[in-house]
Design a protein around this motif. Structure first.
Motif, PDB file in Angstrom:
ATOM      1  N   ASP A   1       0.311  -0.958   0.320  1.00  7.20           N
ATOM      2  CA  ASP A   1      -0.023  -0.176   0.021  1.00  7.20           C
ATOM      3  C   ASP A   1       0.944   1.214   0.394  1.00  7.20           C
ATOM      4  O   ASP A   1       2.135   1.341   0.467  1.00  7.20           O
ATOM      5  CB  ASP A   1      -1.071  -0.463   0.949  1.00  7.20           C
ATOM      6  N   HIS A   2       0.306   2.297  -0.170  1.00  7.77           N
ATOM      7  CA  HIS A   2       0.737   3.770  -0.554  1.00  7.77           C
ATOM      8  C   HIS A   2      -0.077   4.550   0.456  1.00  7.77           C
ATOM      9  O   HIS A   2      -0.798   4.612   0.612  1.00  7.77           O
ATOM     10  CB  HIS A   2       1.560   4.379  -1.884  1.00  7.77           C
ATOM     11  N   LEU A   3       1.350   5.198   1.044  1.00  6.36           N
ATOM     12  CA  LEU A   3       1.066   5.772   2.298  1.00  6.36           C
ATOM     13  C   LEU A   3       0.922   7.198   1.829  1.00  6.36           C
ATOM     14  O   LEU A   3       2.166   7.740   1.951  1.00  6.36           O
ATOM     15  CB  LEU A   3       1.508   5.530   3.794  1.00  6.36           C
ATOM     16  N   LEU A   4      -0.423   8.632   2.200  1.00  3.05           N
ATOM     17  CA  LEU A   4       1.064   9.558   2.167  1.00  3.05           C
ATOM     18  C   LEU A   4       0.568  10.136   3.312  1.00  3.05           C
ATOM     19  O   LEU A   4      -0.700  10.133   4.438  1.00  3.05           O
ATOM     20  CB  LEU A   4      -0.415  10.521   1.160  1.00  3.05           C
ATOM     21  N   CYS A   5       1.266  11.159   4.248  1.00  3.77           N
ATOM     22  CA  CYS A   5       1.730  11.336   5.357  1.00  3.77           C
ATOM     23  C   CYS A   5       2.038  13.018   5.519  1.00  3.77           C
ATOM     24  O   CYS A   5       2.705  13.344   4.655  1.00  3.77           O
ATOM     25  CB  CYS A   5       2.891  10.903   6.095  1.00  3.77           C
ATOM     26  N   LEU A   6       0.347  13.528   6.212  1.00  6.87           N
ATOM     27  CA  LEU A   6       0.617  15.110   5.768  1.00  6.87           C
ATOM     28  C   LEU A   6       1.355  15.667   7.118  1.00  6.87           C
ATOM     29  O   LEU A   6       0.765  15.983   8.076  1.00  6.87           O
ATOM     30  CB  LEU A   6      -0.053  15.402   5.299  1.00  6.87           C
ATOM     31  N   ASP A   7       2.531  16.632   7.042  1.00 10.20           N
ATOM     32  CA  ASP A   7       2.576  17.082   8.349  1.00 10.20           C
ATOM     33  C   ASP A   7       1.678  18.573   8.393  1.00 10.20           C
ATOM     34  O   ASP A   7       1.084  19.019   7.764  1.00 10.20           O
ATOM     35  CB  ASP A   7       4.392  17.816   8.228  1.00 10.20           C
ATOM     36  N   GLY A   8       2.137  19.017   9.924  1.00  8.19           N
ATOM     37  CA  GLY A   8       1.709  20.149  10.135  1.00  8.19           C
ATOM     38  C   GLY A   8       1.927  21.630   9.639  1.00  8.19           C
ATOM     39  O   GLY A   8       2.658  21.640   9.374  1.00  8.19           O
ATOM     40  N   GLY A   9       1.462  22.557  10.536  1.00 12.74           N
ATOM     41  CA  GLY A   9       1.979  24.098  10.088  1.00 12.74           C
ATOM     42  C   GLY A   9       1.093  25.008   9.715  1.00 12.74           C
ATOM     43  O   GLY A   9       1.074  26.130   9.274  1.00 12.74           O
ATOM     44  N   GLY A  10       0.085  24.732  10.593  1.00 13.43           N
ATOM     45  CA  GLY A  10      -0.767  26.327  10.106  1.00 13.43           C
ATOM     46  C   GLY A  10      -1.186  26.611   8.178  1.00 13.43           C
ATOM     47  O   GLY A  10      -1.308  25.527   7.781  1.00 13.43           O
TER      48      GLY A  10
ATOM     49  N   LYS B   1      -6.515  31.782   6.341  1.00 16.62           N
ATOM     50  CA  LYS B   1      -5.695  33.017   7.235  1.00 16.62           C
ATOM     51  C   LYS B   1      -6.263  33.951   7.680  1.00 16.62           C
ATOM     52  O   LYS B   1      -6.184  34.199   8.520  1.00 16.62           O
ATOM     53  CB  LYS B   1      -4.568  33.163   5.873  1.00 16.62           C
ATOM     54  N   ASP B   2      -6.829  34.286   7.151  1.00 15.78           N
ATOM     55  CA  ASP B   2      -8.064  36.116   7.346  1.00 15.78           C
ATOM     56  C   ASP B   2      -8.682  35.411   8.453  1.00 15.78           C
ATOM     57  O   ASP B   2      -9.899  36.236   9.282  1.00 15.78           O
ATOM     58  CB  ASP B   2      -8.576  36.557   5.881  1.00 15.78           C
ATOM     59  N   GLU B   3      -9.611  34.316   7.800  1.00 12.07           N
ATOM     60  CA  GLU B   3     -10.487  33.656   9.500  1.00 12.07           C
ATOM     61  C   GLU B   3     -10.385  32.728  10.437  1.00 12.07           C
ATOM     62  O   GLU B   3     -11.035  33.233  11.411  1.00 12.07           O
ATOM     63  CB  GLU B   3     -11.645  32.920   8.451  1.00 12.07           C
ATOM     64  N   VAL B   4      -9.306  32.340  10.502  1.00 13.60           N
ATOM     65  CA  VAL B   4      -8.796  31.033  11.421  1.00 13.60           C
ATOM     66  C   VAL B   4      -7.470  31.605  11.908  1.00 13.60           C
ATOM     67  O   VAL B   4      -7.630  31.824  13.028  1.00 13.60           O
ATOM     68  CB  VAL B   4      -8.586  29.593  11.027  1.00 13.60           C
TER      69      VAL B   4
ATOM     70  N   TYR C   1      -5.142  29.601  18.502  1.00 12.64           N
ATOM     71  CA  TYR C   1      -5.581  30.404  18.240  1.00 12.64           C
ATOM     72  C   TYR C   1      -7.424  30.075  18.334  1.00 12.64           C
ATOM     73  O   TYR C   1      -7.315  28.986  19.183  1.00 12.64           O
ATOM     74  CB  TYR C   1      -5.324  29.822  16.334  1.00 12.64           C
ATOM     75  N   GLU C   2      -8.406  31.107  18.075  1.00 12.34           N
ATOM     76  CA  GLU C   2      -9.441  30.332  18.691  1.00 12.34           C
ATOM     77  C   GLU C   2      -9.564  29.542  17.776  1.00 12.34           C
ATOM     78  O   GLU C   2      -9.800  29.217  16.903  1.00 12.34           O
ATOM     79  CB  GLU C   2     -10.087  31.206  18.978  1.00 12.34           C
ATOM     80  N   SER C   3     -10.408  28.056  18.987  1.00 12.28           N
ATOM     81  CA  SER C   3     -11.320  27.010  18.076  1.00 12.28           C
ATOM     82  C   SER C   3     -12.254  27.243  17.244  1.00 12.28           C
ATOM     83  O   SER C   3     -12.815  26.284  16.334  1.00 12.28           O
ATOM     84  CB  SER C   3     -11.056  26.300  19.041  1.00 12.28           C
ATOM     85  N   GLY C   4     -12.889  28.415  17.463  1.00 16.02           N
ATOM     86  CA  GLY C   4     -14.900  28.743  17.613  1.00 16.02           C
ATOM     87  C   GLY C   4     -14.473  28.670  15.730  1.00 16.02           C
ATOM     88  O   GLY C   4     -15.390  28.347  15.303  1.00 16.02           O
ATOM     89  N   PRO C   5     -13.799  29.928  15.281  1.00 19.92           N
ATOM     90  CA  PRO C   5     -13.305  29.645  13.829  1.00 19.92           C
ATOM     91  C   PRO C   5     -13.297  29.127  12.823  1.00 19.92           C
ATOM     92  O   PRO C   5     -13.890  28.173  11.554  1.00 19.92           O
ATOM     93  CB  PRO C   5     -12.684  31.067  14.013  1.00 19.92           C
ATOM     94  N   LEU C   6     -12.399  27.723  13.543  1.00 15.81           N
ATOM     95  CA  LEU C   6     -11.647  27.269  12.173  1.00 15.81           C
ATOM     96  C   LEU C   6     -13.302  25.952  12.534  1.00 15.81           C
ATOM     97  O   LEU C   6     -12.931  25.140  11.043  1.00 15.81           O
ATOM     98  CB  LEU C   6     -10.513  26.156  13.756  1.00 15.81           C
ATOM     99  N   GLU C   7     -13.474  25.650  13.946  1.00 20.18           N
ATOM    100  CA  GLU C   7     -14.828  24.128  14.254  1.00 20.18           C
ATOM    101  C   GLU C   7     -15.736  24.892  12.880  1.00 20.18           C
ATOM    102  O   GLU C   7     -16.146  24.081  12.239  1.00 20.18           O
ATOM    103  CB  GLU C   7     -15.206  24.236  14.871  1.00 20.18           C
TER     104      GLU C   7
END
Length: 223
Positions: free
Chosen positions: A120-129, A187-190, A197-203
């Motif tokens: 199987d091929h796995l794609l792993c994506l890093d974090g960082g906003g 970038k502008d909203e979250v 950062y506040e979790s509400g706008p992201l949710e």
């Protein structure tokens, strides 16, 4: 305007490097006429690296061979050398866009969900906003090189933080070009103010993009 950073941004975010203007002049030809040597060489090297067309424009009513020898020489002699050979062990964004099929990495050539595949091929994506934009550009380059959507290239997709958001986007068959626009909106909203950062706008943002009642059990392929 000879603004190198703006030109880099335009190229990175998908500007067409070969589209001529109303006079038939390509970006590389326009760059060749910049008087400041450092800027001229920087832009020509950049355009050459991403595979821009170096042909001279055809002036109305005059064939190419009638163009002056001086113009022809000054344009082609400065940066005519070919891009350096590509090492598959050290791929970069500008490399993978232009790799011919015979030189594509093995995982791309065999990533058509072939029934005979043993791994199987796995794609792993890093974090960082908002740095997810970097991941998006890499995935766009891989899709161009393979001719296959990210969703169909891999059997498993995993992601952390912003990489998790991109994972959901892939599973929902959202294009990477669309997600690039999403990240500029995030970038502008979250990602406003200082961390954390506040979790509400992201949710609320994610509910709008992926649905409020979507379940992981709805995901079939990739896993």
């Amino acid at each position: 305007k000879d603004n190198v950073e703006m030109i880099k941004a335009l190229i990175v975010f998908g500007a067409e490097v070969d589209t001529p203007n109303d006079f038939g002049e390509t970006p590389a030809f326009i760059a060749s006429k910049i008087s400041k040597l450092v800027t001229r060489k920087t832009l020509l090297t950049l355009l050459r690296t991403v595979g821009a067309d170096y042909r001279l424009p055809l002036t109305q009513g005059a064939p190419l061979e009638q163009c002056s020898t001086t113009t022809h020489h000054s344009f082609f002699s400065l940066e005519r050398s070919q891009p350096p050979p590509i090492s598959l062990n050290n791929l970069e964004l500008q490399d993978i866009v232009h790799i011919p099929r015979s030189r594509k990495p093995a995982f791309i050539l065999s990533s058509m969900r072939d029934e005979k595949r043993t791994h199987d091929h796995l794609l792993c994506l890093d974090g960082g906003g908002v740095k997810g934009l970097v991941i998006i550009q890499l995935l766009i380059a891989i899709e161009k090189a393979s001719g296959i959507t990210t969703k169909d290239l891999f059997d498993w997709v995993a992601g952390t933080s912003t990489g998790g958001i991109l994972t959901l986007a892939i599973l929902h068959s959202k294009s990477m070009a669309y997600m690039r626009g999403v990240y500029f909106r995030m970038k502008d909203e979250v990602f406003r103010g200082s961390r954390p950062y506040e979790s509400g706008p992201l949710e609320e943002f994610l509910k709008r993009e992926f649905g409020e009642h979507t379940k992981m059990t709805d995901v079939k392929k990739p896993k």
